[in-house]
Design an enzyme around this catalytic site. Sequence first.
Site, PDB file in Angstrom:
ATOM      1  N   ASP A  28      -0.318 -14.122  -0.249  1.00  0.00           N
ATOM      2  CA  ASP A  28      -0.373 -13.957   1.202  1.00  0.00           C
ATOM      3  C   ASP A  28      -0.156 -15.310   1.867  1.00  0.00           C
ATOM      4  O   ASP A  28      -0.460 -16.352   1.274  1.00  0.00           O
ATOM      5  CB  ASP A  28      -1.718 -13.373   1.641  1.00  0.00           C
ATOM      6  CG  ASP A  28      -1.595 -12.743   3.019  1.00  0.00           C
ATOM      7  OD1 ASP A  28      -1.207 -11.578   3.107  1.00  0.00           O
ATOM      8  OD2 ASP A  28      -1.850 -13.449   4.022  1.00  0.00           O
ATOM      9  N   ARG A  39       0.775  -1.238   0.000  1.00  0.00           N
ATOM     10  CA  ARG A  39       0.000   0.000   0.000  1.00  0.00           C
ATOM     11  C   ARG A  39       0.805   1.286   0.000  1.00  0.00           C
ATOM     12  O   ARG A  39       0.253   2.358  -0.200  1.00  0.00           O
ATOM     13  CB  ARG A  39      -0.952  -0.009   1.205  1.00  0.00           C
ATOM     14  CG  ARG A  39      -2.140  -0.906   0.980  1.00  0.00           C
ATOM     15  CD  ARG A  39      -2.876  -1.128   2.263  1.00  0.00           C
ATOM     16  NE  ARG A  39      -1.980  -1.752   3.234  1.00  0.00           N
ATOM     17  CZ  ARG A  39      -2.275  -1.953   4.494  1.00  0.00           C
ATOM     18  NH1 ARG A  39      -3.420  -1.558   4.969  1.00  0.00           N
ATOM     19  NH2 ARG A  39      -1.415  -2.549   5.298  1.00  0.00           N
TER      20      ARG A  39
HETATM   21  C1  LIG Z   1       1.829 -12.244   8.760  1.00  0.00           C
HETATM   22  C2  LIG Z   1       1.764 -12.162   7.257  1.00  0.00           C
HETATM   23  C3  LIG Z   1       0.606 -11.954   6.474  1.00  0.00           C
HETATM   24  N1  LIG Z   1       0.985 -11.960   5.162  1.00  0.00           N
HETATM   25  C4  LIG Z   1       2.337 -12.140   5.064  1.00  0.00           C
HETATM   26  C5  LIG Z   1       2.839 -12.315   6.370  1.00  0.00           C
HETATM   27  C6  LIG Z   1       4.273 -12.639   6.708  1.00  0.00           C
HETATM   28  C7  LIG Z   1       5.099 -11.428   6.756  1.00  0.00           C
HETATM   29  C8  LIG Z   1       4.873 -10.600   7.981  1.00  0.00           C
HETATM   30  O1  LIG Z   1       5.196 -11.078   9.073  1.00  0.00           O
HETATM   31  O2  LIG Z   1       4.361  -9.489   7.817  1.00  0.00           O
HETATM   32  C9  LIG Z   1       3.160 -12.243   3.853  1.00  0.00           C
HETATM   33  C10 LIG Z   1       2.863 -11.363   2.722  1.00  0.00           C
HETATM   34  N2  LIG Z   1       1.761 -10.562   2.500  1.00  0.00           N
HETATM   35  C11 LIG Z   1       1.881  -9.926   1.310  1.00  0.00           C
HETATM   36  C12 LIG Z   1       3.068 -10.386   0.696  1.00  0.00           C
HETATM   37  C13 LIG Z   1       3.366 -10.044  -0.749  1.00  0.00           C
HETATM   38  C14 LIG Z   1       4.673  -9.978  -1.247  1.00  0.00           C
HETATM   39  C15 LIG Z   1       5.489  -8.775  -0.818  1.00  0.00           C
HETATM   40  O3  LIG Z   1       5.467  -7.754  -1.516  1.00  0.00           O
HETATM   41  O4  LIG Z   1       6.226  -8.918   0.183  1.00  0.00           O
HETATM   42  C16 LIG Z   1       3.713 -11.248   1.586  1.00  0.00           C
HETATM   43  C17 LIG Z   1       5.057 -11.941   1.476  1.00  0.00           C
HETATM   44  C18 LIG Z   1       0.939  -8.960   0.710  1.00  0.00           C
HETATM   45  C19 LIG Z   1      -0.019  -8.244   1.566  1.00  0.00           C
HETATM   46  N3  LIG Z   1      -0.735  -8.759   2.610  1.00  0.00           N
HETATM   47  C20 LIG Z   1      -1.569  -7.803   3.097  1.00  0.00           C
HETATM   48  C21 LIG Z   1      -1.429  -6.606   2.335  1.00  0.00           C
HETATM   49  C22 LIG Z   1      -2.236  -5.314   2.497  1.00  0.00           C
HETATM   50  C23 LIG Z   1      -3.678  -5.603   2.305  1.00  0.00           C
HETATM   51  C24 LIG Z   1      -4.464  -4.608   1.516  1.00  0.00           C
HETATM   52  O5  LIG Z   1      -4.090  -4.259   0.393  1.00  0.00           O
HETATM   53  O6  LIG Z   1      -5.514  -4.237   2.014  1.00  0.00           O
HETATM   54  C25 LIG Z   1      -0.453  -6.882   1.375  1.00  0.00           C
HETATM   55  C26 LIG Z   1       0.030  -5.969   0.293  1.00  0.00           C
HETATM   56  C27 LIG Z   1      -2.538  -8.007   4.206  1.00  0.00           C
HETATM   57  C28 LIG Z   1      -2.095  -8.775   5.357  1.00  0.00           C
HETATM   58  N4  LIG Z   1      -1.696 -10.082   5.334  1.00  0.00           N
HETATM   59  C29 LIG Z   1      -1.309 -10.454   6.602  1.00  0.00           C
HETATM   60  C30 LIG Z   1      -1.513  -9.344   7.472  1.00  0.00           C
HETATM   61  C31 LIG Z   1      -1.198  -9.332   8.950  1.00  0.00           C
HETATM   62  C32 LIG Z   1      -2.039  -8.322   6.702  1.00  0.00           C
HETATM   63  C33 LIG Z   1      -2.554  -7.005   7.208  1.00  0.00           C
HETATM   64  C34 LIG Z   1      -1.489  -6.091   7.579  1.00  0.00           C
HETATM   65  C35 LIG Z   1      -1.183  -5.171   6.436  1.00  0.00           C
HETATM   66  O7  LIG Z   1      -2.166  -4.681   5.866  1.00  0.00           O
HETATM   67  O8  LIG Z   1      -0.019  -4.932   6.164  1.00  0.00           O
HETATM   68  C36 LIG Z   1      -0.792 -11.781   6.962  1.00  0.00           C
END
Ligand SMILES: Cc1c2[nH]c(c1CCC(=O)O)Cc1[nH]c(c(CCC(=O)O)c1C)Cc1[nH]c(c(CCC(=O)O)c1C)Cc1[nH]c(c(C)c1CCC(=O)O)C2
Length: 366
Positions: free
Chosen positions: A81, A36
């Site tokens: 994800d 984002r």
């Molecule tokens: C715990 C975890 C998740 N997802 C992920 C983890 C492990 C890494 C870490 O510890 O942060 C891994 C992840 N999530 C996403 C990626 C994509 C690749 C990258 O660019 O790194 C990767 C590698 C996209 C995402 N995953 C998420 C978004 C944002 C969601 C949106 O666009 O509304 C993105 C781009 C959503 C997501 N997904 C998750 C959470 C906790 C959230 C919400 C928090 C946030 O919004 O940052 C679970």
Amino acid sequence: MSTDNFPPLKNDLIIRAAKGESVERVPIWIMRQAGRYLPEFREIRTKQSFFELVQNPQLACDVTMMPINRFDLDAAIIFSDILVIPQALGMIVEMLPSKGPSFPAPLIVPADISKLNKDCDVTKELSYVFEAITLTRHTLQGKVPLIGFSGAPWTLMSYMIEGGGSTTQSKAKAWLYKYPEESHELLKILTNVIIDYLVEQVCAGAQLLQVFESHAGCLDHTLFVKFALPYIRVISKRVRDKLKERKVSCVPMIIFAKDGHYVLEELSQSHYEVVGIDWTIKPTQARRICGETMTLQGNLDPCALYANKEDLTKMAKDMLQKFGHKNYIANLGHGIYPDMDPENVKHLVDQVHKISQEMIQKEQSN
Ligand SMILES: Cc1c2[nH]c(c1CCC(=O)O)Cc1[nH]c(c(CCC(=O)O)c1C)Cc1[nH]c(c(CCC(=O)O)c1C)Cc1[nH]c(c(C)c1CCC(=O)O)C2
């Protein structure tokens, strides 16, 4: 789309660094680099929900390419994800705008394990990820390697029980104390799916794999060694064995346990080429614990990107000096925050390249 005619790789810095080979500059990528903080990502998100993007191979490829088109990064990571695995097991996961992931029906008691589709066919259920990987490998045209990933079993288990984010993970931890056997049963189901998932990602074109143990920080050493570490180890071993059986070359594997400084030694002996670290441990201490020949990845505080450019340059230099340019992949210590200025990301990437190249050239001329 074919997986046997990928364009040749032009930048293999991260693969060489992962294998401990010499590099002419330190490679860098950023956790959550497609997200984002990029206006083009926010734009696409006004039209599609998060999981619509993830499940559409062309859109997932487009989003994966966004940071690659903007910055001189040394790796792409497939846009997806970690929660696609609970989905493949039959659970519903929603991404709520200001709350993050949410499970309307989390696991409450061990009997709920029987509701999971534990023999799910990963190839079928997660085919959209594999298609996105193959498409992205072609779209990258060999510019940089493509990283595939999965959540580790404990982190996925804790999401499935908590039903979303939690600071204490107390519901999931309660299972470890109250129902250790059933916890192991769930962790084994997850481990089997994760292994197949990672193997298929490599077969589809992933050139490195990262395993995210994002919830390491809420465990203690005893719990981690009992409920997290054995599965992390089984994953690296069985992924390698299965790829060998399928006559597919193995790829370097990265283990990143957020807040896992208390198990760094164990992680460095778990048959991963790279250990990712967050900012809560000194680079010199991580080196001492993991040894000179282990490749380390990290560990700039994501908030450092709020600093002015001059200070950011100093922090990049400091990080490179402390880790050294060998056996090192630069990254943040966790994912980038949504309010970050993309200009500062560009500055960090360019400075890591510039400073490390100078360091290496200076060392070679001595
Ligand atoms: C715990 C975890 C998740 N997802 C992920 C983890 C492990 C890494 C870490 O510890 O942060 C891994 C992840 N999530 C996403 C990626 C994509 C690749 C990258 O660019 O790194 C990767 C590698 C996209 C995402 N995953 C998420 C978004 C944002 C969601 C949106 O666009 O509304 C993105 C781009 C959503 C997501 N997904 C998750 C959470 C906790 C959230 C919400 C928090 C946030 O919004 O940052 C679970």
